[in-house]
Design a protein around this motif. Structure first.
Motif, PDB file in Angstrom:
ATOM      1  N   VAL A  41       0.847  -1.190   0.000  1.00 24.73           N
ATOM      2  CA  VAL A  41       0.000   0.000   0.000  1.00 24.73           C
ATOM      3  C   VAL A  41       0.883   1.241   0.000  1.00 24.73           C
ATOM      4  O   VAL A  41       2.067   1.193   0.372  1.00 24.73           O
ATOM      5  N   ALA A  42       0.320   2.359  -0.404  1.00 26.02           N
ATOM      6  CA  ALA A  42       1.072   3.614  -0.432  1.00 26.02           C
ATOM      7  C   ALA A  42       1.458   4.023   0.983  1.00 26.02           C
ATOM      8  O   ALA A  42       0.631   3.989   1.901  1.00 26.02           O
ATOM      9  N   ALA A  43       2.728   4.412   1.150  1.00 22.54           N
ATOM     10  CA  ALA A  43       3.207   4.832   2.461  1.00 22.54           C
ATOM     11  C   ALA A  43       2.665   6.215   2.804  1.00 22.54           C
ATOM     12  O   ALA A  43       2.419   7.043   1.927  1.00 22.54           O
ATOM     13  N   MET A  44       2.458   6.436   4.099  1.00 12.59           N
ATOM     14  CA  MET A  44       2.006   7.742   4.571  1.00 12.59           C
ATOM     15  C   MET A  44       3.148   8.400   5.353  1.00 12.59           C
ATOM     16  O   MET A  44       3.967   7.701   5.959  1.00 12.59           O
ATOM     17  N   PRO A  45       3.247   9.720   5.327  1.00 15.11           N
ATOM     18  CA  PRO A  45       4.351  10.401   6.014  1.00 15.11           C
ATOM     19  C   PRO A  45       4.412  10.033   7.494  1.00 15.11           C
ATOM     20  O   PRO A  45       3.384  10.033   8.181  1.00 15.11           O
ATOM     21  N   ALA A  46       5.615   9.729   7.963  1.00 19.56           N
ATOM     22  CA  ALA A  46       5.763   9.336   9.374  1.00 19.56           C
ATOM     23  C   ALA A  46       5.389  10.469  10.320  1.00 19.56           C
ATOM     24  O   ALA A  46       5.052  10.235  11.481  1.00 19.56           O
ATOM     25  N   SER A  47       5.448  11.717   9.831  1.00 21.16           N
ATOM     26  CA  SER A  47       5.124  12.867  10.681  1.00 21.16           C
ATOM     27  C   SER A  47       3.620  13.052  10.874  1.00 21.16           C
ATOM     28  O   SER A  47       3.191  13.807  11.741  1.00 21.16           O
ATOM     29  N   GLN A  48       2.826  12.363  10.068  1.00 19.66           N
ATOM     30  CA  GLN A  48       1.367  12.524  10.116  1.00 19.66           C
ATOM     31  C   GLN A  48       0.765  11.462  11.025  1.00 19.66           C
ATOM     32  O   GLN A  48       0.835  10.274  10.745  1.00 19.66           O
ATOM     33  N   ASP A 102      -8.294   8.673   4.004  1.00 17.42           N
ATOM     34  CA  ASP A 102      -7.551   7.774   3.125  1.00 17.42           C
ATOM     35  C   ASP A 102      -8.204   6.397   3.145  1.00 17.42           C
ATOM     36  O   ASP A 102      -8.895   6.031   4.103  1.00 17.42           O
ATOM     37  N   HIS A 103      -7.970   5.635   2.082  1.00 14.49           N
ATOM     38  CA  HIS A 103      -8.554   4.300   2.006  1.00 14.49           C
ATOM     39  C   HIS A 103      -7.616   3.337   1.306  1.00 14.49           C
ATOM     40  O   HIS A 103      -6.900   3.699   0.367  1.00 14.49           O
ATOM     41  N   CYS A 104      -7.623   2.081   1.763  1.00 18.47           N
ATOM     42  CA  CYS A 104      -7.011   0.969   1.035  1.00 18.47           C
ATOM     43  C   CYS A 104      -7.682  -0.306   1.526  1.00 18.47           C
ATOM     44  O   CYS A 104      -8.433  -0.294   2.507  1.00 18.47           O
ATOM     45  N   TYR A 105      -7.421  -1.416   0.831  1.00 17.16           N
ATOM     46  CA  TYR A 105      -7.930  -2.699   1.302  1.00 17.16           C
ATOM     47  C   TYR A 105      -7.072  -3.186   2.470  1.00 17.16           C
ATOM     48  O   TYR A 105      -5.856  -2.955   2.501  1.00 17.16           O
ATOM     49  N   PHE A 117       1.859  -3.671   5.714  1.00 22.87           N
ATOM     50  CA  PHE A 117       0.792  -2.669   5.832  1.00 22.87           C
ATOM     51  C   PHE A 117       1.059  -1.713   7.001  1.00 22.87           C
ATOM     52  O   PHE A 117       0.976  -0.492   6.857  1.00 22.87           O
ATOM     53  N   LEU A 118       1.403  -2.270   8.166  1.00 21.48           N
ATOM     54  CA  LEU A 118       1.626  -1.436   9.357  1.00 21.48           C
ATOM     55  C   LEU A 118       2.846  -0.537   9.188  1.00 21.48           C
ATOM     56  O   LEU A 118       2.846   0.613   9.644  1.00 21.48           O
ATOM     57  N   LYS A 119       3.859  -1.034   8.509  1.00 23.27           N
ATOM     58  CA  LYS A 119       5.066  -0.228   8.275  1.00 23.27           C
ATOM     59  C   LYS A 119       4.755   0.956   7.363  1.00 23.27           C
ATOM     60  O   LYS A 119       5.266   2.064   7.561  1.00 23.27           O
ATOM     61  N   ALA A 120       3.899   0.726   6.359  1.00 25.83           N
ATOM     62  CA  ALA A 120       3.569   1.794   5.413  1.00 25.83           C
ATOM     63  C   ALA A 120       2.627   2.829   6.031  1.00 25.83           C
ATOM     64  O   ALA A 120       2.757   4.030   5.786  1.00 25.83           O
TER      65      ALA A 120
END
Length: 422
Positions: A41-48, A102-105, A117-120
């Motif tokens: 899945v697309a990674a999200m910024p760690a600061s968010q 945001d959304h993903c499966y 998933f958790l890392k991203a």
């Protein structure tokens, strides 16, 4: 036990992929976004800071609405991530929140996929809606120190017996939740009996009572109904295989008393739209599909609603609503949307998926039980002949909803109490 479960899950992957292919033949959206089902899945910024909510499909997504609203007010600096398992759930997220979340499966319950998933996404905490109990998901969150909440949790006596067969695995998994917000005291007792920490299971009520339908649905319904003219209208919503025949047979009997009757037929799954329309035409009804975009004239006897996201609008157009999935042993569907609009509701005998809600409505007189096409027809004729009875049932339904609200606030208070912000 968990190692055996994980091994069996790996061995079952070919069958799972074949099932995806099979479902994709009927609903092409299942062919898309396979990498997400394995944690890519697309990674999200760690600061968010991220709050993650999992809602398996459309019904659970709808139930998140008051929760998401409360989370956004209580945690304005956080981004909300919603995961689903089905394409229809995904589409509902996009329609409800239009880019605001945001959304993903959610990945399959494989350790490597969950870790990826958790890392991203690195959620600060997660909320699992209803009773989506996945051992590896819960364990990986525990290992990564991500607090998990099981919210709006329900557990039927039948499901509890199933989990009891794997008592050690179930107890370990339930103990790893930060807390469990059960719908009823009966659900609370069953979770405790399965090994959840006694003090960590709370009976908070059902989020689905926190229903808020958009005003636009009623406005659109009034415009649609005016085009249909003064004719009786009933809806059979979320129907499954084997139910359309019963509904069509009943509608034929009702038409003997109300010749200008209009039936709105709404199959539960998009892949069954074609079949429902074909069944209606084969039964001799003048049938129109909503997707055709043509006017529904007085000669139309059955209107098949084969578009997504319009069910609240068509509930608002009807005089009486029949809830599908209940005439066959599927377990029924949520009757709260038509009830919130003040519509009398009919349900079949198989409503075990919504047992407490449906019983409340039956006991109060806000809903009526029908078992076959004959009972559907007789009850429909009675209700369509009696506007006062319809209005009384509708008012009783609205009262039932109002008396059962407040679950979202109780859940949010528990989250604030149990989960400390990083």
């Amino acid at each position: 036990m968990k190692a055996i479960y994980t091994l069996l899950f790996h061995l079952a992957l070919p069958l799972i992929l074949l099932r995806l292919l099979w479902r994709g033949i009927k609903a092409p959206a299942y062919f898309h976004r396979w990498p997400e089902r394995f944690g890519k899945v697309a990674a999200m910024p760690a600061s968010q800071p991220i709050i993650w909510v999992h809602a398996v499909s459309v019904g659970e997504v709808e139930a998140t609405r008051p929760l998401i609203s409360g989370l956004r007010a209580s945690y304005p600096e956080h981004r909300i991530l919603i995961t689903t398992m089905t394409p229809t759930g995904s589409e509902r997220v996009k329609k409800l929140y239009t880019g605001e979340v945001d959304h993903c499966y959610l990945p399959y319950d494989l350790p490597f996929a969950i870790r990826r998933f958790l890392k991203a996404k690195h959620p600060e905490f997660g909320i699992i809606m209803e009773t989506e109990l996945w051992p590896n998901l819960v364990d990986q969150c525990h290992q990564h120190h991500i607090p998990l909440v099981l919210a709006n949790a329900r557990l039927s006596a039948r499901s509890a017996k199933g989990y009891q067969r794997f008592s050690k695995l179930t107890a370990q998994m339930l103990k790893q939740f930060c807390f469990i917000a059960a719908q009823t005291q009966e659900d609370q007792q069953r979770f405790r009996a399965l090994g959840a920490e006694y003090a960590d299971v709370h009976a908070t009520g059902n989020l689905k009572f926190e229903i808020s339908l958009p005003a636009s649905a009623t406005e659109q319904a009034e415009a649609i109904r005016s085009m249909w003219g003064n004719r009786p209208v009933w809806i059979a919503a979320s129907t499954h295989e084997g139910e359309e025949e019963l509904v069509l047979n009943a509608s034929r009997k009702v038409r003997a008393e109300f010749p200008d009757l209009l039936l709105l037929l709404v199959p539960r799954h998009p892949e069954r739209f074609d079949r429902a329309a074909a069944l209606s035409r084969k039964a001799g009804f003048k049938t129109l599909r909503r997707s055709e975009g043509k006017p529904c004239g007085r000669d139309i006897e059955v209107l098949v609603i084969d578009t997504m996201g319009e069910l609240p609008t068509f509930y608002a157009t009807c005089d009486v609503a029949l809830i599908g999935g209940s005439l066959i042993p599927h377990g029924g569907h949520n009757l709260l949307e038509p009830a919130a609009l003040g519509r009398p509701v009919l349900t079949g005998p198989h409503f075990f998926n919504f047992n407490e809600i449906t019983k409340q409505f039956l006991d109060s007189g806000a809903a009526m039980l029908v078992r076959d096409s004959h009972e559907i027809a007789q009850t429909m004729i009675t209700l369509l002949s009696n506007a006062e009875q319809r209005a009384s049932m509708g008012q009783t339904a609205i009262g039932q909803i109002q008396r059962n609200q407040g679950a979202s606030m109780r859940l949010l208070n528990l989250i604030k109490r149990h989960i400390k912000q990083a």
